[in-house]
Enzyme design. Structure first.
Site, short mmCIF file in Angstrom:
data_model
loop_
_atom_site.label_atom_id
_atom_site.label_comp_id
_atom_site.label_asym_id
_atom_site.label_seq_id
_atom_site.Cartn_x
_atom_site.Cartn_y
_atom_site.Cartn_z
N HIS A 144 34.93 43.11 89.19
CA HIS A 144 34.18 42.31 89.91
C HIS A 144 32.43 41.34 90.67
O HIS A 144 31.70 41.61 91.30
CB HIS A 144 32.87 44.20 90.84
N ILE B 187 26.20 59.54 78.17
CA ILE B 187 26.81 58.62 78.00
C ILE B 187 26.36 58.17 76.51
O ILE B 187 27.15 57.53 75.02
CB ILE B 187 27.34 57.34 78.66
N CYS C 298 29.34 28.95 95.98
CA CYS C 298 29.02 29.45 97.64
C CYS C 298 30.20 29.31 98.71
O CYS C 298 31.33 29.16 98.65
CB CYS C 298 29.18 27.10 97.66
#
Ligand code: NAD
Length: 256
Positions: A122, A239, A130
């Site tokens: 991601h 975690i 840009c």
């Protein structure tokens, strides 16, 4: 033998481990996730608009709010936690084939992973891009412009709209990056999914893909995921507590 001992044996015996991480691995570093109980969207459903590419491109107010939120993002002051470090230990043992992350915060690299091990499906919030000419640059320099009073700084090269180099909702993934992630999952002998609700596709598909190709699947996540049934083991503990236990090599344990 406890469940964690069994999984440690699996990790010890694996030679192509693929870790798939999500926002949950960074909550203990002070960066909220999206969908957990304290998640950004759970607490403020309107925040989802800032992550939507159509709102971002069409609405200057959304961009102004997005730049403010980048400026104030907790990642700038965050440091890696025990969960991040446990995955670095796996890499040092030479058995981590790839670390696929949905996170954009850069904490895995900061924890000490070799940059070529980390696949950021991601993107990264540490760079800007840009939307017109594809120019990329350091986020810090553009944030300096926001601090100096530019509410929606344009690209200095072409005047186009700048955005963090992350994949917003409604935006296509980089095909070569997601291909690399899926190929890694298909070659894994153990897939370790950590701190992800596994609701974002196509990356969540790495879990059934790895399982179908013969890998063991271990999920570490506080809340249920759609793939718990398919997993060989599921851990619900924080975690930062459980991952170091799972990733500790048996040889290191006996040396203590
Ligand atoms: P998510 O918010 O959908 O799910 C996170 C999961 O982690 C939740 O199910 C939660 O129960 C669990 N969790 C949180 N803290 C935990 C802990 N300490 N111990 C055990 N479990 C814990 O996150 P996602 O699946 O990564 O999807 C969200 C999307 O948002 C991703 O695409 C990601 O790019 C983005 N995101 C990234 C960051 C970041 O970079 N740190 C932060 C927020 C959102």
């Amino acid at each position: 033998m406890s469940d964690s001992d069994v999984v440690r044996q699996w990790l010890d015996a694996s030679v192509r481990i693929v870790a798939l991480t999500g926002a949950g691995i960074s909550t203990e570093s002070g960066i909220p996730d999206f969908r957990g109980p304290q998640g950004v969207w759970t607490r403020n459903p309107k925040a989802e608009r800032l992550s939507n590419i159509h709102s971002y491109m069409s609405d200057p107010d959304v961009r102004r709010l997005a730049w403010q939120s980048r400026l104030e993002h907790p990642a700038w002051h965050a440091t890696p936690n025990a969960g991040h470090r446990a995955l670095v230990d796996l890499e040092r043992r030479g058995t981590l084939h790839a670390l696929v992350t949905q996170n954009i915060d850069g904490l895995h690299q900061q924890a000490g992973h070799a940059p070529d091990k980390v696949i950021e499906v991601h993107g990264t919030m540490r760079e800007v891009r840009c939307m017109n000419c594809e120019w990329r640059g350091a986020m810090g320099l553009v944030l300096d412009r926001v601090r100096a009073g530019e509410h929606d700084p344009p690209c200095e090269r072409c005047g186009g709209i700048l955005k963090s180099a992350t994949i917003s909702f409604g935006q296509s993934l980089e095909p070569d990056v997601i291909d690399r992630a899926m190929r890694a999952a298909g070659h894994a002998d153990l897939l370790l999914a950590v701190g992800t609700s596994l609701q974002v596709h196509p990356v969540a598909g790495a879990v059934p893909l790895a399982k179908g190709a013969g890998a063991r699947v271990v999920i570490v996540n506080a809340e249920p995921t759609p793939f718990d049934e398919l997993a060989d083991a599921v851990f619900r503990q924080p975690i930062g507590e459980i991952l170091p236990v799972l990733c500790l090599a048996r040889s290191e344990d006996s040396a203590r």
